[in-house]
Motif scaffolding. Structure first.
Motif, PDB file in Angstrom:
ATOM      1  N   SER A 164       0.835  -1.196   0.000  1.00  0.00           N
ATOM      2  CA  SER A 164       0.000   0.000   0.000  1.00  0.00           C
ATOM      3  C   SER A 164       0.872   1.249   0.000  1.00  0.00           C
ATOM      4  O   SER A 164       2.090   1.183   0.172  1.00  0.00           O
ATOM      5  CB  SER A 164      -0.921  -0.001   1.221  1.00  0.00           C
ATOM      6  OG  SER A 164      -1.786   1.117   1.194  1.00  0.00           O
ATOM      7  N   ASP A 166      -2.323  -3.491   0.275  1.00  0.00           N
ATOM      8  CA  ASP A 166      -3.580  -3.139  -0.367  1.00  0.00           C
ATOM      9  C   ASP A 166      -4.082  -4.351  -1.132  1.00  0.00           C
ATOM     10  O   ASP A 166      -3.340  -4.967  -1.894  1.00  0.00           O
ATOM     11  CB  ASP A 166      -3.365  -1.964  -1.326  1.00  0.00           C
ATOM     12  CG  ASP A 166      -4.640  -1.557  -2.043  1.00  0.00           C
ATOM     13  OD1 ASP A 166      -5.337  -0.651  -1.547  1.00  0.00           O
ATOM     14  OD2 ASP A 166      -4.947  -2.144  -3.108  1.00  0.00           O
ATOM     15  N   LEU A 193      -7.373  -2.673   3.348  1.00  0.00           N
ATOM     16  CA  LEU A 193      -6.030  -2.382   3.838  1.00  0.00           C
ATOM     17  C   LEU A 193      -5.758  -3.332   4.987  1.00  0.00           C
ATOM     18  O   LEU A 193      -6.531  -3.398   5.957  1.00  0.00           O
ATOM     19  CB  LEU A 193      -5.922  -0.939   4.330  1.00  0.00           C
ATOM     20  CG  LEU A 193      -4.598  -0.597   5.036  1.00  0.00           C
ATOM     21  CD1 LEU A 193      -3.416  -0.673   4.060  1.00  0.00           C
ATOM     22  CD2 LEU A 193      -4.662   0.779   5.698  1.00  0.00           C
TER      23      LEU A 193
END
Length: 280
Positions: A245, A251, A264
């Motif tokens: 992420s 992610d 997340l």
């Protein structure tokens, strides 16, 4: 931002799709769907991010007004956008992530860009359905005109004690599911989430009145709707795109039969999960 834990400002050379977040003495989570107002243009934050303390991070955003690009540099915190626009941005970012994952080469980094043209087109359609227009085609101007209705929805839907997620039904269909890491997180976000659901509901009513969508056959989603969405999500996880992420954590992007979404994950903890209905 209200507590001065993070500052968000334009890059020195300006960029529609990227701004800069500077954290202070504590880690900060920015949620997908949150908005920042001011700067050169109002923006929506494209993805949920965990930003460590005392860091400077370039974050992916999309513009929420088409006709302003002035000398502003710093931002204030704005409300969340409605669930319909959030779904569009989420799917667009997911499509981009899957396209980048299919490219040859070892890089796992993603741009987390959205289809900016599609965002502007959706805002224009919302303005036309509402019968009003902003000088800069700013979505927040439409939301401001809905403020009394949105406040009434917030009063009517208090946050249930102990809950850490919600499901949103509009037009007789389950359109979104959102889950957070703890009840305290949901409580802090609750009124903003209800506003986002109410704005999507009002826009759907206007779309039905304009003949843009068919009127619903029933008022509420059927009792099995949530189970079906979660089942489809579980199946879609097999083909999920997992990437580092922005900031800390991973992610996760998924797309399946009638569902798309993202999460997340930091360590073994899901910080935020958002799922959206996809019409066939």
């Amino acid at each position: 931002m209200a507590g001065n834990a993070v500052e968000v400002h334009e890059l020195a050379d300006g960029s529609v799709g990227t701004v800069e977040a500077v954290t202070k003495q504590q880690a900060v989570v920015l949620f997908a769907g949150d908005t920042i107002t001011g700067g050169k243009q109002n923006r929506i934050i494209n993805i949920t991010m965990w930003l460590a303390a005392t860091t400077t991070t370039r974050i992916p955003v999309s513009c929420l007004e088409a006709h302003r690009w002035d000398s502003g540099s710093h931002f204030s915190s704005g409300r969340k956008v409605d669930y319909a626009l959030r779904a569009r941005v989420n799917r667009s970012v997911g499509d981009q992530a899957r396209a980048e994952a299919a490219m040859p080469g070892p890089s796992q980094r993603r741009s987390f860009r959205s289809d900016q043209g599609a965002v502007w087109s959706e805002i224009s359609a919302k303005e036309q359905r509402a019968g009003s227009a902003s000088p800069t085609a700013a979505l927040h101007d439409l939301y401001a005109r809905e403020s009394d209705d949105l406040a009434a929805f917030s009063r009517a839907f208090p946050c249930p004690p102990g809950a850490n997620g919600l499901a949103v039904g509009i037009g007789g269909k389950l359109v979104a599911v959102e889950v957070f890491d703890a009840p305290e997180t949901l409580t802090a976000q609750w009124n903003r989430l209800v506003e986002g659901a109410a704005s999507a509901h009002l826009d759907h009513r206007r779309a039905v009145a304009a003949g843009a969508v068919l009127p619903p056959n029933h008022r509420l989603p059927d009792p099995g709707a949530l189970g079906r969405m979660l089942g489809r999500t579980s199946t879609a996880l097999a083909g999920a795109v997992v990437s580092p992420s922005v900031g800390e954590g991973s992610d996760i992007r998924l797309a399946g039969i009638r569902v798309s979404g993202s999460a997340l994950v930091r360590g073994d903890r899901v910080i935020h999960l958002e799922l959206y209905r996809v019409e066939v």
